[in-house]
Write a protein that holds these residues in place. Structure first.
Motif, mmCIF file in Angstrom:
data_model
loop_
_atom_site.group_PDB
_atom_site.id
_atom_site.type_symbol
_atom_site.label_atom_id
_atom_site.label_comp_id
_atom_site.label_asym_id
_atom_site.label_seq_id
_atom_site.Cartn_x
_atom_site.Cartn_y
_atom_site.Cartn_z
ATOM 1 N N ASN A 222 -15.708 -1.946 -0.039
ATOM 2 C CA ASN A 222 -15.031 -0.624 0.472
ATOM 3 C C ASN A 222 -14.132 -1.331 1.603
ATOM 4 O OD1 ASN A 222 -14.337 2.106 -0.123
ATOM 5 N ND2 ASN A 222 -15.163 2.472 1.947
ATOM 6 N N LYS A 223 -13.415 -0.165 2.284
ATOM 7 C CA LYS A 223 -12.673 -0.527 3.220
ATOM 8 C C LYS A 223 -13.428 -1.059 4.423
ATOM 9 C CE LYS A 223 -8.951 -0.234 3.503
ATOM 10 N NZ LYS A 223 -8.349 -1.492 3.083
ATOM 11 N N ALA B 42 -5.469 8.623 -3.113
ATOM 12 C CA ALA B 42 -6.203 7.476 -3.379
ATOM 13 C C ALA B 42 -6.706 7.547 -4.990
ATOM 14 C CB ALA B 42 -7.610 7.218 -2.627
ATOM 15 N N ALA C 88 -15.069 3.595 -2.953
ATOM 16 C CA ALA C 88 -15.593 2.114 -3.202
ATOM 17 C C ALA C 88 -14.355 1.497 -3.834
ATOM 18 C CB ALA C 88 -16.641 2.096 -3.997
ATOM 19 N N ASP C 89 -14.129 0.191 -3.705
ATOM 20 C CA ASP C 89 -13.136 -0.504 -4.588
ATOM 21 C C ASP C 89 -13.925 -1.474 -5.612
ATOM 22 O OD1 ASP C 89 -12.202 -0.002 -1.580
ATOM 23 O OD2 ASP C 89 -10.492 -0.276 -2.725
ATOM 24 N N GLN D 180 -5.706 4.642 7.572
ATOM 25 C CA GLN D 180 -5.497 5.587 6.385
ATOM 26 C C GLN D 180 -6.180 6.869 6.510
ATOM 27 O OE1 GLN D 180 -6.160 2.428 6.079
ATOM 28 N NE2 GLN D 180 -5.877 1.442 3.977
ATOM 29 N N PHE E 128 -11.588 -5.527 3.419
ATOM 30 C CA PHE E 128 -12.825 -4.834 2.722
ATOM 31 C C PHE E 128 -13.965 -5.265 3.443
ATOM 32 C CE2 PHE E 128 -10.383 -2.385 -0.130
ATOM 33 C CZ PHE E 128 -9.318 -3.030 -0.416
ATOM 34 N N LEU F 169 0.706 -1.075 -0.096
ATOM 35 C CA LEU F 169 -0.086 -0.063 0.032
ATOM 36 C C LEU F 169 0.866 1.265 0.011
ATOM 37 C CD1 LEU F 169 -2.074 -2.328 0.938
ATOM 38 C CD2 LEU F 169 -3.420 -0.312 2.012
ATOM 39 N N CYS G 153 -11.828 5.538 5.795
ATOM 40 C CA CYS G 153 -10.690 5.496 4.955
ATOM 41 C C CYS G 153 -9.895 6.561 4.212
ATOM 42 C CB CYS G 153 -10.786 4.337 3.913
ATOM 43 S SG CYS G 153 -9.251 3.522 3.302
ATOM 44 N N ASN G 154 -9.395 6.604 3.235
ATOM 45 C CA ASN G 154 -8.883 7.669 2.366
ATOM 46 C C ASN G 154 -9.500 7.704 0.932
ATOM 47 O OD1 ASN G 154 -6.264 8.714 0.796
ATOM 48 N ND2 ASN G 154 -7.050 10.272 1.992
ATOM 49 N N ARG H 200 -3.640 -6.907 -6.275
ATOM 50 C CA ARG H 200 -4.669 -7.041 -5.200
ATOM 51 C C ARG H 200 -6.143 -7.270 -5.891
ATOM 52 N NH1 ARG H 200 -4.753 -1.771 -1.694
ATOM 53 N NH2 ARG H 200 -5.872 -3.183 -0.342
ATOM 54 N N THR I 117 -12.431 11.305 -4.493
ATOM 55 C CA THR I 117 -13.811 10.864 -4.784
ATOM 56 C C THR I 117 -14.749 11.163 -3.658
ATOM 57 O OG1 THR I 117 -13.531 8.822 -3.849
ATOM 58 C CG2 THR I 117 -13.124 9.043 -6.250
ATOM 59 N N ARG J 142 -2.095 3.147 -3.302
ATOM 60 C CA ARG J 142 -3.202 2.470 -2.812
ATOM 61 C C ARG J 142 -4.511 3.606 -3.343
ATOM 62 N NH1 ARG J 142 -4.844 6.155 0.092
ATOM 63 N NH2 ARG J 142 -6.799 5.076 0.260
ATOM 64 N N GLY J 143 -5.703 2.776 -3.113
ATOM 65 C CA GLY J 143 -6.973 3.336 -3.567
ATOM 66 C C GLY J 143 -7.342 3.161 -4.725
ATOM 67 N N ALA J 144 -8.623 2.502 -5.086
ATOM 68 C CA ALA J 144 -9.041 2.023 -6.193
ATOM 69 C C ALA J 144 -8.940 2.658 -7.340
ATOM 70 C CB ALA J 144 -10.594 1.845 -6.142
ATOM 71 N N PRO J 145 -9.194 4.096 -7.633
ATOM 72 C CA PRO J 145 -8.587 4.803 -8.627
ATOM 73 C C PRO J 145 -7.008 4.789 -9.077
ATOM 74 C CG PRO J 145 -10.318 5.824 -7.551
ATOM 75 C CD PRO J 145 -9.873 4.949 -6.727
HETATM 76 C C1 LIG Z 1 -10.949 6.597 -3.691
HETATM 77 S S1 LIG Z 1 -11.492 5.057 -3.074
HETATM 78 C C2 LIG Z 1 -10.017 4.386 -2.349
HETATM 79 C C3 LIG Z 1 -10.620 3.197 -1.592
HETATM 80 O O1 LIG Z 1 -9.426 2.324 -1.427
HETATM 81 C C4 LIG Z 1 -9.238 2.078 -0.209
HETATM 82 O O2 LIG Z 1 -8.517 1.003 0.154
HETATM 83 P P1 LIG Z 1 -6.916 0.608 0.391
HETATM 84 O O3 LIG Z 1 -6.520 1.852 1.160
HETATM 85 O O4 LIG Z 1 -6.745 -0.494 0.906
HETATM 86 O O5 LIG Z 1 -6.647 0.783 -1.077
HETATM 87 C C5 LIG Z 1 -10.307 2.270 0.477
HETATM 88 O O6 LIG Z 1 -11.181 1.005 0.397
HETATM 89 C C6 LIG Z 1 -11.018 3.456 -0.084
HETATM 90 O O7 LIG Z 1 -12.297 3.819 0.200
#
Ligand SMILES: CSC[C@H]1O[C@H](OP(=O)(O)O)[C@H](O)[C@@H]1O
Length: 344
Positions: free
Chosen positions: A245-246, A161, A234-235, A194, A312, A46, A155-156, A90, A167, A49-52
């Motif tokens: 999501n987280k 992200a 959201a992921d 996060q 998640f 990470l 989360c972030n 991932r 978002t 990280r972050g879906a987008p």
């Molecule tokens: C902009 S959505 C980012 C989304 O991703 C985070 O997960 P991670 O930190 O494990 O990549 C988290 O679910 C966020 O909501």
């Protein structure tokens, strides 16, 4: 504005530049990622990280595979294996594989065309985030009232992200810029924090009022009427609107449903997985025991104690007031099914 991920053109030294998010907020350290293996490592720990942001990482990961393969004389099969490794680094955020596979479709046209597509993925993400932020702010002010609002988030979901802007965070930033945001309660977001480390850092830098709370406080913050709405990222959003999501997100949805306030999901449409029917089909990433049992590398649990560490959870669509993408706002709990039919 901080950028979590960029491609640096430098001939044979070209690389992906990543802001190492595991070191924030104490240190703003950038990684120069020139191999697929080091990109996968950065994704899995990470650092990015972050879906987008993972979607953009997937696109640039394909460009990197071609660039490294040209340097090292990889066969086409070896390039393909490396692309697959990036796409599968991932499992839960659909964006990573989506970005990689979208860029991969141009491999036969060569590195420059793949890089062009990876850049396009990033630019589209920023545009989508800015658009959905406006749509989300409009929807919330229309639903709740045209006045300063109080929010809770998990989360972030800021620029860190995404490719840029953010978002759910982008909606909060938009409300702030309109003078319509009074306070943000920021869930710390165990185990990797996060919220404490990243969201509060972004809110502080943007001058947005906020308070960090432990995850366990979120439900009572909502039930006590301390906030007007919850907004999360959201992921993966499935065709019926179920949203991964987280971990900890579904607790906020349940509390919002009980309190009768909006629970909003914000994501670029690249996070919508039309091909997956419901949230039951989403693979939930399980991470190490150490993330739960250690604090700053110091073990808190007795030897032999194990942990359960799902990264998640899935919020059922009927608990979601609205799903906001750049294509519009879908009122998930009342809209006809499927919310997101497969593109024809
Ligand atoms: C902009 S959505 C980012 C989304 O991703 C985070 O997960 P991670 O930190 O494990 O990549 C988290 O679910 C966020 O909501």
């Amino acid at each position: 504005m901080v950028r979590a991920i960029e491609w640096i053109d430098a001939g044979t030294e070209s690389h992906i530049r990543l802001l190492d998010q595991t070191l924030l907020p104490g240190s703003e350290t950038y990684l120069e990622v020139s191999t697929v293996d080091s990109l996968i490592d950065a994704i899995q720990r990470l650092a990015v990280r972050g879906a987008p942001a993972l979607g953009t990482s997937g696109g640039y990961g394909v460009a990197l595979a071609l660039h490294e393969g040209a340097r090292k004389g990889w066969t086409a099969d070896e390039v393909k294996q490396n692309i697959d490794a990036v796409a599968n680094a991932r499992p839960t955020a659909v964006n990573l594989a989506w970005g990689a596979r979208r860029a991969e479709t141009f491999v036969a046209e060569g590195f420059e065309r793949v890089l062009e597509e990876a850049h396009a993925i990033g630019l589209e993400d920023e545009r989508a985030n800015r658009e959905l932020s406006k749509l989300g702010a409009d929807w919330l002010l229309a639903q709740i009232g045209d006045r300063p609002l109080r929010a809770v988030t998990h989360c972030n979901t800021g620029a860190l992200a995404t490719t840029a802007w953010g978002t759910a965070y982008g909606i909060l930033h938009e409300l702030h810029l309109r003078g319509r945001l009074e306070m943000v309660y920021v869930d710390e977001t165990r185990p990797l924090l996060q919220g404490t480390r990243l969201t509060s850092w972004e809110l502080k830098n943007d001058g947005i009022p906020h308070l960090v709370e432990v995850d366990g406080a979120a439900a009572s913050t909502i039930l006590r009427g301390l906030v007007d709405f919850a907004v999360i990222g959201a992921d993966r959003i499935t065709a019926n609107g179920d949203t991964a999501n987280k971990v900890g997100s579904v607790a906020l949805a349940l509390a919002c449903a009980r309190k009768g306030i909006p629970f909003v999901v914000a994501a670029p449409y690249s996070t919508v997985d039309e091909a997956t029917t419901t949230g039951d089909d989403i693979e939930i990433e399980e991470r190490s025991d150490a993330e739960v049992l250690e604090f700053a590398g110091v073990r808190a649990a007795a030897e032999g104690v194990r942990a359960f560490n799902p990264a998640f959870d899935v919020t059922p669509h009927d608990l979601i007031s609205a799903i906001v993408t750049e294509r519009g706002v879908v009122e998930a709990s009342t809209a006809p099914q499927p919310l997101f039919p497969q593109a024809s």
